[in-house]
Design an enzyme around this catalytic site. Structure first.
Site, PDB file in Angstrom:
ATOM      1  N   ASP A   1       4.682   5.001  -9.997  1.00  0.00           N
ATOM      2  CA  ASP A   1       4.439   3.611  -9.576  1.00  0.00           C
ATOM      3  C   ASP A   1       4.751   2.679 -10.738  1.00  0.00           C
ATOM      4  OD1 ASP A   1       2.627   2.408  -6.965  1.00  0.00           O
ATOM      5  OD2 ASP A   1       3.109   1.041  -8.614  1.00  0.00           O
TER       6      ASP A   1
ATOM      7  N   TYR B   1      13.766  -7.160   4.659  1.00  0.00           N
ATOM      8  CA  TYR B   1      12.999  -5.933   4.878  1.00  0.00           C
ATOM      9  C   TYR B   1      13.602  -5.127   6.029  1.00  0.00           C
ATOM     10  CZ  TYR B   1       8.700  -3.147   5.524  1.00  0.00           C
ATOM     11  OH  TYR B   1       7.788  -2.139   5.649  1.00  0.00           O
TER      12      TYR B   1
HETATM   13  N1  LIG Z   1       1.095  -0.357   5.345  1.00  0.00           N
HETATM   14  C1  LIG Z   1       1.790  -0.426   6.460  1.00  0.00           C
HETATM   15  O1  LIG Z   1       1.236  -0.635   7.554  1.00  0.00           O
HETATM   16  C2  LIG Z   1       3.284  -0.229   6.415  1.00  0.00           C
HETATM   17  C3  LIG Z   1       4.003  -0.455   7.598  1.00  0.00           C
HETATM   18  C4  LIG Z   1       5.363  -0.205   7.595  1.00  0.00           C
HETATM   19  C5  LIG Z   1       5.975   0.246   6.441  1.00  0.00           C
HETATM   20  N2  LIG Z   1       5.267   0.416   5.298  1.00  0.00           N
HETATM   21  C6  LIG Z   1       5.971   0.927   4.119  1.00  0.00           C
HETATM   22  O2  LIG Z   1       5.167   1.891   3.481  1.00  0.00           O
HETATM   23  C7  LIG Z   1       5.443   1.898   2.066  1.00  0.00           C
HETATM   24  C8  LIG Z   1       4.145   1.748   1.300  1.00  0.00           C
HETATM   25  O3  LIG Z   1       3.602   0.487   1.627  1.00  0.00           O
HETATM   26  P1  LIG Z   1       2.093   0.065   1.339  1.00  0.00           P
HETATM   27  O4  LIG Z   1       1.623  -0.603   2.549  1.00  0.00           O
HETATM   28  O5  LIG Z   1       1.328   1.201   0.775  1.00  0.00           O
HETATM   29  O6  LIG Z   1       2.362  -1.076   0.232  1.00  0.00           O
HETATM   30  P2  LIG Z   1       1.738  -1.300  -1.226  1.00  0.00           P
HETATM   31  O7  LIG Z   1       2.330  -2.565  -1.712  1.00  0.00           O
HETATM   32  O8  LIG Z   1       0.268  -1.174  -1.171  1.00  0.00           O
HETATM   33  O9  LIG Z   1       2.298  -0.067  -2.058  1.00  0.00           O
HETATM   34  C9  LIG Z   1       3.629  -0.010  -2.489  1.00  0.00           C
HETATM   35  C10 LIG Z   1       3.654   0.527  -3.893  1.00  0.00           C
HETATM   36  O10 LIG Z   1       5.038   0.596  -4.317  1.00  0.00           O
HETATM   37  C11 LIG Z   1       5.070   0.236  -5.696  1.00  0.00           C
HETATM   38  N3  LIG Z   1       6.414  -0.238  -6.044  1.00  0.00           N
HETATM   39  C12 LIG Z   1       7.012  -1.371  -5.622  1.00  0.00           C
HETATM   40  N4  LIG Z   1       8.222  -1.504  -6.176  1.00  0.00           N
HETATM   41  C13 LIG Z   1       8.399  -0.413  -6.964  1.00  0.00           C
HETATM   42  C14 LIG Z   1       9.466  -0.001  -7.804  1.00  0.00           C
HETATM   43  N5  LIG Z   1      10.581  -0.724  -7.944  1.00  0.00           N
HETATM   44  N6  LIG Z   1       9.337   1.200  -8.468  1.00  0.00           N
HETATM   45  C15 LIG Z   1       8.204   1.933  -8.333  1.00  0.00           C
HETATM   46  N7  LIG Z   1       7.156   1.543  -7.570  1.00  0.00           N
HETATM   47  C16 LIG Z   1       7.254   0.392  -6.890  1.00  0.00           C
HETATM   48  C17 LIG Z   1       4.025  -0.863  -5.808  1.00  0.00           C
HETATM   49  O11 LIG Z   1       3.587  -1.048  -7.155  1.00  0.00           O
HETATM   50  C18 LIG Z   1       2.930  -0.370  -4.886  1.00  0.00           C
HETATM   51  O12 LIG Z   1       1.925   0.362  -5.583  1.00  0.00           O
HETATM   52  C19 LIG Z   1       6.420   0.757   1.833  1.00  0.00           C
HETATM   53  O13 LIG Z   1       7.727   1.249   1.791  1.00  0.00           O
HETATM   54  C20 LIG Z   1       6.232  -0.128   3.049  1.00  0.00           C
HETATM   55  O14 LIG Z   1       7.364  -0.908   3.334  1.00  0.00           O
HETATM   56  C21 LIG Z   1       3.914   0.186   5.254  1.00  0.00           C
END
Ligand SMILES: NC(=O)c1ccc[n+]([C@@H]2O[C@H](COP(=O)([O-])OP(=O)(O)OC[C@H]3O[C@@H](n4cnc5c(N)ncnc54)[C@H](O)[C@@H]3O)[C@@H](O)[C@H]2O)c1
Length: 323
Positions: free
Chosen positions: A40, A183
């Site tokens: 991360d 996105y």
């Molecule tokens: N939570 C949902 O309901 C949901 C729905 C659809 C898709 N997603 C996808 O699930 C994945 C996780 O999302 P989340 O909800 O846990 O979001 P979040 O923001 O809580 O977690 C994402 C993590 O990715 C890390 N990150 C971002 N850019 C980075 C980089 N360049 N290098 C390394 N780490 C990096 C961030 O620091 C963060 O800890 C994402 O790809 C998101 O698009 C989530």
């Protein structure tokens, strides 16, 4: 998942695993015996948006500035008796992304599982995103996954085994959503990449699938999808299906699964029987107009949800059209 399914001897890398869904993937795999590289960046490119939003809790906003997110997940894993190392690479940078796989090889000697999870959510009304916003979104979601896979696939190919799960999105990759221009384009690309990796991986024991999740995280809270109806939409509820797709007993590839609120559903794509002109001719506008019902009719449509079906059904339809 029953306790019988274990990952002993397997090594996983999970991007963006310092918080949200990725953290849950890392914790579950580690609890079941996998050694994990917890990647991360800590403070992500979209962190300002969490600080500015009134939709996220004070706790989540404070967390947005936390640099040691990966380290704290590693501490949780090791405190519980598991094996993990932290990696703070920015996955959009090819050299840094390679370091994630190198850390897996150096610390644990192999890499079996890649979960491409890290993501950023940058939203604006259509056409108002800057070129930099578009570039950044693509750089993290798409190039981040490509960068990690470029390093992971050669050792996976050599060992004849690999499991890849790409974290896509229903709103991003399937149905669209207001303001999610960059996105949506990025998650759609990730779905295409999943099918590509499934195809090139099939002869060498590498499987790739995509999960389209819904789980309560800061990203979901910010997009306004928070609902308090008593249903379990915790981030942890998304982890078991993802872990199953990473398990050696799971034999599917090239598929998409929507996971939310304790449900797991396969997302199918299908090709209709369609409308064809006489062999050797091409269809004109008027013929297309009159054949539109058959082009869009779902009767006799064939799914292309899996790699096997994709190739078999596509070839069958092409043959039928040529005859
Ligand atoms: N939570 C949902 O309901 C949901 C729905 C659809 C898709 N997603 C996808 O699930 C994945 C996780 O999302 P989340 O909800 O846990 O979001 P979040 O923001 O809580 O977690 C994402 C993590 O990715 C890390 N990150 C971002 N850019 C980075 C980089 N360049 N290098 C390394 N780490 C990096 C961030 O620091 C963060 O800890 C994402 O790809 C998101 O698009 C989530």
């Amino acid at each position: 998942m029953s306790d019988a399914l274990r990952f002993d001897g397997r090594v996983a890398v999970v991007s963006g695993a310092g918080r949200g869904l990725g953290r849950e993937f890392a914790l579950l795999l580690a609890a079941r015996g996998a050694a994990v590289v917890v990647n991360d960046i800590g403070v992500s490119a979209d962190s300002d948006r969490y600080l500015a939003s009134d939709r996220v809790s004070t706790e989540m906003a404070a967390d947005a500035r936390r640099r040691n997110a990966a380290r704290s997940v590693v501490d949780e894993i090791t405190a519980a008796g598991g094996r993990a190392v932290a990696n703070t690479a920015d996955i959009s940078d090819p050299a840094q992304a390679r370091s994630i796989v190198h850390d897996a090889l150096r610390a644990f000697g192999r890499v079996d599982i890649v979960i491409n999870n890290a993501g950023v959510v940058i939203t604006h009304p259509f056409g108002e995103l800057s070129a930099e916003d578009l570039r950044l979104t693509h750089a993290v979601h798409v190039m981040g996954a490509v960068n990690i896979l470029r390093a992971a696939i050669p050792p996976m190919r050599q060992q004849g085994y690999g499991r890849v799960v790409n974290i896509a999105s229903v709103e991003g990759g399937l149905i669209g959503s207001p303001d999610f221009e960059a996105y949506a384009a990025a998650k759609g690309a990730l779905i295409g990449l999943t099918r590509h990796v499934a195809r090139i991986g099939a002869p060498v024991g590498i499987q790739a699938n995509a999960v389209l999740p819904g789980g309560r995280t800061r990203a979901a809270a910010r997009s306004g999808r928070k609902r308090d109806d008593g249903v379990d939409r915790s981030a942890a509820s998304v982890a078991p299906p993802v872990a199953w797709l990473c398990h050696e007993n799971c034999a599917v590839t090239g598929r998409l699964f929507a996971v939310s609120a304790s449900s797991v559903r396969q997302v199918y794509s299908a090709v209709s029987a369609g409308y064809r002109g006489p062999a050797g001719t091409s269809l004109g506008v008027d013929e297309i107009s009159s054949g539109w019902f058959r082009i869009t009719d779902r009767t006799g449509a064939q799914t292309i949800s899996g790699l096997d079906e994709l190739l078999v059904n596509w070839n069958a339809q092409e043959k039928e059209g040529a005859s």
